[in-house]
Design a protein around this motif. Structure first.
Motif, PDB file in Angstrom:
ATOM      1  N   ARG A   4       0.824  -1.211   0.000  1.00 13.87           N
ATOM      2  CA  ARG A   4       0.000   0.000   0.000  1.00 13.87           C
ATOM      3  C   ARG A   4       0.857   1.259   0.000  1.00 13.87           C
ATOM      4  O   ARG A   4       0.534   2.255  -0.643  1.00 13.87           O
ATOM      5  CB  ARG A   4      -0.928   0.002   1.214  1.00 13.87           C
ATOM      6  CG  ARG A   4      -2.031  -1.049   1.129  1.00 13.87           C
ATOM      7  CD  ARG A   4      -2.900  -1.013   2.373  1.00 13.87           C
ATOM      8  NE  ARG A   4      -3.929  -2.043   2.326  1.00 13.87           N
ATOM      9  CZ  ARG A   4      -4.775  -2.301   3.309  1.00 13.87           C
ATOM     10  NH1 ARG A   4      -4.722  -1.578   4.431  1.00 13.87           N
ATOM     11  NH2 ARG A   4      -5.676  -3.251   3.188  1.00 13.87           N
ATOM     12  N   LYS A   8       0.930   4.242  -2.870  1.00  7.45           N
ATOM     13  CA  LYS A   8       0.739   5.670  -2.610  1.00  7.45           C
ATOM     14  C   LYS A   8       1.883   6.490  -3.194  1.00  7.45           C
ATOM     15  O   LYS A   8       1.672   7.514  -3.848  1.00  7.45           O
ATOM     16  CB  LYS A   8       0.616   5.920  -1.115  1.00  7.45           C
ATOM     17  CG  LYS A   8      -0.636   5.334  -0.469  1.00  7.45           C
ATOM     18  CD  LYS A   8      -0.604   5.565   1.035  1.00  7.45           C
ATOM     19  CE  LYS A   8      -1.781   4.889   1.720  1.00  7.45           C
ATOM     20  NZ  LYS A   8      -1.752   5.055   3.183  1.00  7.45           N
ATOM     21  N   MET A  82      -9.091   5.068  -1.860  1.00  6.13           N
ATOM     22  CA  MET A  82     -10.161   4.391  -1.122  1.00  6.13           C
ATOM     23  C   MET A  82     -10.120   2.885  -1.355  1.00  6.13           C
ATOM     24  O   MET A  82     -10.391   2.094  -0.433  1.00  6.13           O
ATOM     25  CB  MET A  82     -11.523   4.936  -1.560  1.00  6.13           C
ATOM     26  CG  MET A  82     -11.795   6.361  -1.141  1.00  6.13           C
ATOM     27  SD  MET A  82     -13.468   6.868  -1.644  1.00  6.13           S
ATOM     28  CE  MET A  82     -13.421   8.616  -1.271  1.00  6.13           C
ATOM     29  N   ALA A  85      -5.790   1.536  -0.727  1.00  6.15           N
ATOM     30  CA  ALA A  85      -5.333   1.717   0.654  1.00  6.15           C
ATOM     31  C   ALA A  85      -6.239   1.008   1.652  1.00  6.15           C
ATOM     32  O   ALA A  85      -5.991   1.043   2.860  1.00  6.15           O
ATOM     33  CB  ALA A  85      -5.257   3.207   0.993  1.00  6.15           C
ATOM     34  N   TRP A  87      -9.381   1.689   2.453  1.00 12.65           N
ATOM     35  CA  TRP A  87     -10.346   2.502   3.193  1.00 12.65           C
ATOM     36  C   TRP A  87     -11.763   1.969   3.020  1.00 12.65           C
ATOM     37  O   TRP A  87     -12.499   1.816   4.000  1.00 12.65           O
ATOM     38  CB  TRP A  87     -10.285   3.952   2.728  1.00 12.65           C
ATOM     39  CG  TRP A  87      -8.972   4.630   2.931  1.00 12.65           C
ATOM     40  CD1 TRP A  87      -7.897   4.136   3.626  1.00 12.65           C
ATOM     41  CD2 TRP A  87      -8.581   5.912   2.437  1.00 12.65           C
ATOM     42  NE1 TRP A  87      -6.862   5.028   3.590  1.00 12.65           N
ATOM     43  CE2 TRP A  87      -7.250   6.130   2.867  1.00 12.65           C
ATOM     44  CE3 TRP A  87      -9.205   6.892   1.672  1.00 12.65           C
ATOM     45  CZ2 TRP A  87      -6.550   7.294   2.558  1.00 12.65           C
ATOM     46  CZ3 TRP A  87      -8.519   8.044   1.367  1.00 12.65           C
ATOM     47  CH2 TRP A  87      -7.208   8.250   1.807  1.00 12.65           C
ATOM     48  N   ALA A  88     -12.136   1.710   1.772  1.00 10.13           N
ATOM     49  CA  ALA A  88     -13.515   1.252   1.506  1.00 10.13           C
ATOM     50  C   ALA A  88     -13.805  -0.059   2.223  1.00 10.13           C
ATOM     51  O   ALA A  88     -14.882  -0.239   2.809  1.00 10.13           O
ATOM     52  CB  ALA A  88     -13.734   1.099  -0.001  1.00 10.13           C
ATOM     53  N   SER A  90     -12.358  -1.214   4.942  1.00 16.69           N
ATOM     54  CA  SER A  90     -12.431  -1.001   6.392  1.00 16.69           C
ATOM     55  C   SER A  90     -13.737  -0.330   6.791  1.00 16.69           C
ATOM     56  O   SER A  90     -14.293  -0.623   7.857  1.00 16.69           O
ATOM     57  CB  SER A  90     -11.235  -0.162   6.859  1.00 16.69           C
ATOM     58  OG  SER A  90     -11.281   1.142   6.312  1.00 16.69           O
ATOM     59  N   TRP A  91     -14.264   0.549   5.961  1.00 19.87           N
ATOM     60  CA  TRP A  91     -15.551   1.180   6.262  1.00 19.87           C
ATOM     61  C   TRP A  91     -16.672   0.137   6.251  1.00 19.87           C
ATOM     62  O   TRP A  91     -17.561   0.177   7.088  1.00 19.87           O
ATOM     63  CB  TRP A  91     -15.853   2.279   5.247  1.00 19.87           C
ATOM     64  CG  TRP A  91     -14.878   3.421   5.272  1.00 19.87           C
ATOM     65  CD1 TRP A  91     -14.075   3.786   6.316  1.00 19.87           C
ATOM     66  CD2 TRP A  91     -14.587   4.322   4.207  1.00 19.87           C
ATOM     67  NE1 TRP A  91     -13.307   4.860   5.971  1.00 19.87           N
ATOM     68  CE2 TRP A  91     -13.597   5.227   4.682  1.00 19.87           C
ATOM     69  CE3 TRP A  91     -15.062   4.474   2.902  1.00 19.87           C
ATOM     70  CZ2 TRP A  91     -13.078   6.243   3.896  1.00 19.87           C
ATOM     71  CZ3 TRP A  91     -14.548   5.498   2.103  1.00 19.87           C
ATOM     72  CH2 TRP A  91     -13.565   6.368   2.604  1.00 19.87           C
ATOM     73  N   LEU A 110     -19.714   8.244   3.822  1.00 19.27           N
ATOM     74  CA  LEU A 110     -18.266   8.233   4.062  1.00 19.27           C
ATOM     75  C   LEU A 110     -17.497   8.465   2.770  1.00 19.27           C
ATOM     76  O   LEU A 110     -16.546   9.251   2.727  1.00 19.27           O
ATOM     77  CB  LEU A 110     -17.844   6.907   4.698  1.00 19.27           C
ATOM     78  CG  LEU A 110     -18.101   6.762   6.195  1.00 19.27           C
ATOM     79  CD1 LEU A 110     -17.891   5.313   6.638  1.00 19.27           C
ATOM     80  CD2 LEU A 110     -17.175   7.693   6.975  1.00 19.27           C
ATOM     81  N   VAL A 114     -15.275  11.945   2.360  1.00 17.29           N
ATOM     82  CA  VAL A 114     -13.828  11.857   2.165  1.00 17.29           C
ATOM     83  C   VAL A 114     -13.422  12.469   0.828  1.00 17.29           C
ATOM     84  O   VAL A 114     -12.457  13.240   0.753  1.00 17.29           O
ATOM     85  CB  VAL A 114     -13.354  10.387   2.277  1.00 17.29           C
ATOM     86  CG1 VAL A 114     -11.903  10.256   1.833  1.00 17.29           C
ATOM     87  CG2 VAL A 114     -13.510   9.897   3.703  1.00 17.29           C
ATOM     88  N   TRP A 320      -8.832  -5.612  -3.329  1.00 22.52           N
ATOM     89  CA  TRP A 320      -9.517  -4.443  -2.790  1.00 22.52           C
ATOM     90  C   TRP A 320     -10.620  -4.810  -1.797  1.00 22.52           C
ATOM     91  O   TRP A 320     -11.282  -3.921  -1.259  1.00 22.52           O
ATOM     92  CB  TRP A 320     -10.122  -3.626  -3.935  1.00 22.52           C
ATOM     93  CG  TRP A 320      -9.084  -2.962  -4.797  1.00 22.52           C
ATOM     94  CD1 TRP A 320      -7.788  -2.701  -4.470  1.00 22.52           C
ATOM     95  CD2 TRP A 320      -9.265  -2.456  -6.125  1.00 22.52           C
ATOM     96  NE1 TRP A 320      -7.136  -2.074  -5.509  1.00 22.52           N
ATOM     97  CE2 TRP A 320      -8.026  -1.902  -6.544  1.00 22.52           C
ATOM     98  CE3 TRP A 320     -10.339  -2.416  -7.014  1.00 22.52           C
ATOM     99  CZ2 TRP A 320      -7.825  -1.323  -7.795  1.00 22.52           C
ATOM    100  CZ3 TRP A 320     -10.156  -1.831  -8.268  1.00 22.52           C
ATOM    101  CH2 TRP A 320      -8.922  -1.296  -8.652  1.00 22.52           C
ATOM    102  N   THR A 329     -18.667  -1.992  -1.419  1.00 23.67           N
ATOM    103  CA  THR A 329     -17.255  -1.622  -1.359  1.00 23.67           C
ATOM    104  C   THR A 329     -16.745  -1.153  -2.719  1.00 23.67           C
ATOM    105  O   THR A 329     -15.756  -0.429  -2.812  1.00 23.67           O
ATOM    106  CB  THR A 329     -16.415  -2.833  -0.892  1.00 23.67           C
ATOM    107  OG1 THR A 329     -17.034  -3.428   0.242  1.00 23.67           O
ATOM    108  CG2 THR A 329     -15.004  -2.412  -0.508  1.00 23.67           C
TER     109      THR A 329
END
Length: 424
Positions: A4, A8, A82, A85, A87-88, A90-91, A110, A114, A320, A329
């Motif tokens: 990850r 980035k 998203m 990394a 993020w999606a 984990s949400w 969310l 973001v 992902w 997601t």
């Protein structure tokens, strides 16, 4: 180094290189260059810009264009972050214990919050830049209010569209066809409600403050067979010095709208010309063709985007954390695909729009049987917004949905010359 982190750094480096290349392009394609044939004519900005205005235009336009070209990959990067990394994913896990009626709206919120927050710095920069040059006059509280209103409308729209989209994606059969069929009435509905529901959330609309001018505009509308009883005035002077007018809506929601800044800064012939231009859009059914184009392009986007979506899920879905094509997601992936396809289609859609605008210009001069006010109106508009009268190629392709100031002034000059009139 974790995958990850490598992702980035790689994409941020690519964005930095791209931003530098975009800066070089917009800076070295100098604004306001006109062909030698138009030097010293009304199409030459040196004849109606002051030296300071020319300098400001040559400074401002490269920055404007750089913001545009940089904001595009920045939006893509937000959606990629998203996904890659985590993020999606984990949400989705964090909201997993909630019932669907709460889980889905919160997940969409969310994603929207973001992306809004990460995109906000560019919007702030653009607002501050416009305000520093006296184009934007809106105070910070009003600007923030408009952004929040836009966020609220955008969120509700995204929530409704994504709920329907993911429900259809969970069904069997030709989901792409079902999505398109549902998009058709939605597109028409939005065209209908925008003038009467959405626009009043941003601006105050009243009947035109000048009854005599309204009568002349309505007489012009009657000559063009436009069924209008009122001309509406939008209170825009609290937000901008720019001038504008438009005809929008369909059926009972049809509106002829004139910004109050236009009333304050243009002469009557100039106002009648700009209104005749907007009437040209109505008479030539550009509003209806716009709806047809939106419906047709949505089919293309759904078909092409759907193929990219399915392929992306096979290629990266597991990495992902996307469990299937109807997994929420995947919302950032859908937004990414839509954003990329929207950008790629800009040269075509902008070319169509520029052609429609040129046709409306020609109709206005035909309706009035004169180019009076056309040249001076374009010159005033250019001075107020410090526009580039002859933008470089990539800016025209990807950013300009109207002909350049130079093209419009030259067209008016040719019209006047063909009729032995004086263009002003």
């Amino acid at each position: 180094m974790p995958a990850r982190t490598r992702f980035k750094k790689r994409w941020l480096l690519l964005l930095l290189v791209y931003a530098m290349a975009a800066a070089a392009y917009v800076w070295y394609t100098s604004p306001n260059n006109v062909p030698a044939a138009y030097k010293g004519t009304p199409a030459d900005p040196a004849t109606y810009f002051t030296p300071q205005q020319l300098q400001d235009s040559e400074t401002l336009n490269p920055i404007r264009n750089w913001i545009f070209f940089t904001s595009v990959p920045w939006e893509w990067l937000i959606y990629l972050l998203m996904l890659s990394a985590g993020w999606a994913k984990s949400w989705r896990y964090a909201l997993g214990g909630l019932p669907l009626i709460l889980r889905f709206p919160l997940f969409v919120l969310l994603v929207d919050v973001v992306s809004f927050v990460l995109y906000l710095p560019l919007q702030i920069f653009s607002y501050a830049l416009s305000k520093s040059y006296g184009i934007t006059t809106q105070p910070v509280p009003g600007w923030i209010r408009d952004k929040l209103v836009a966020f609220g409308i955008g969120y509700l729209t995204m929530l409704a569209v994504s709920a329907v989209a993911f429900w259809i994606l969970s069904r069997r059969g030709r989901w792409w066809l079902k999505l398109w069929l549902i998009s058709v009435p939605f597109t028409v509905f939005m065209m209908y409600v925008e003038p009467v529901v959405i626009d009043p959330l941003y601006n105050k609309f009243t009947t035109l403050s000048d009854p005599q001018l309204e009568r002349k505009i309505l007489d012009l509308a009657a000559k063009a067979d436009i069924p209008a009883d009122h001309v509406y005035e939008a209170d825009m002077s609290k937000k901008t010095n720019a001038i504008n007018a438009y005809v929008t809506g369909i059926g009972p929601s049809l509106r002829i709208v004139l910004w109050d800044t236009t009333l304050k800064q243009l002469t009557e012939p100039e106002i009648l010309h700009i209104m005749a231009h907007e009437m040209g859009h109505y008479v030539m059914h550009h509003l209806e063709w716009s709806a047809v184009g939106a419906v047709g392009s949505s089919l293309a986007v759904i078909c092409v985007g759907g193929g990219i979506y399915v392929w992306s899920l096979r290629r990266w879905g597991e990495a992902w954390g996307i469990r299937g094509r109807s997994d929420v997601t995947a919302l950032p992936l859908l937004l990414l695909i839509m954003a990329v396809l929207s950008f790629v289609s800009l040269p075509a859609s902008n070319a169509v729009s520029r052609n429609a605008e040129s046709s409306a210009d020609a109709y206005a001069m035909w309706l009035l049987n004169s180019a009076e006010g056309s040249v001076s109106m374009q010159q005033k508009t250019g001075v107020i917004t410090l526009s580039d009268v002859n933008p470089p190629l990539l800016v025209r392709w990807f950013r300009d949905d109207h002909p350049s100031d130079m093209e419009r002034i030259v067209a008016a000059m040719k019209f006047a010359q063909a009729r032995g009139q004086k263009a002003d």
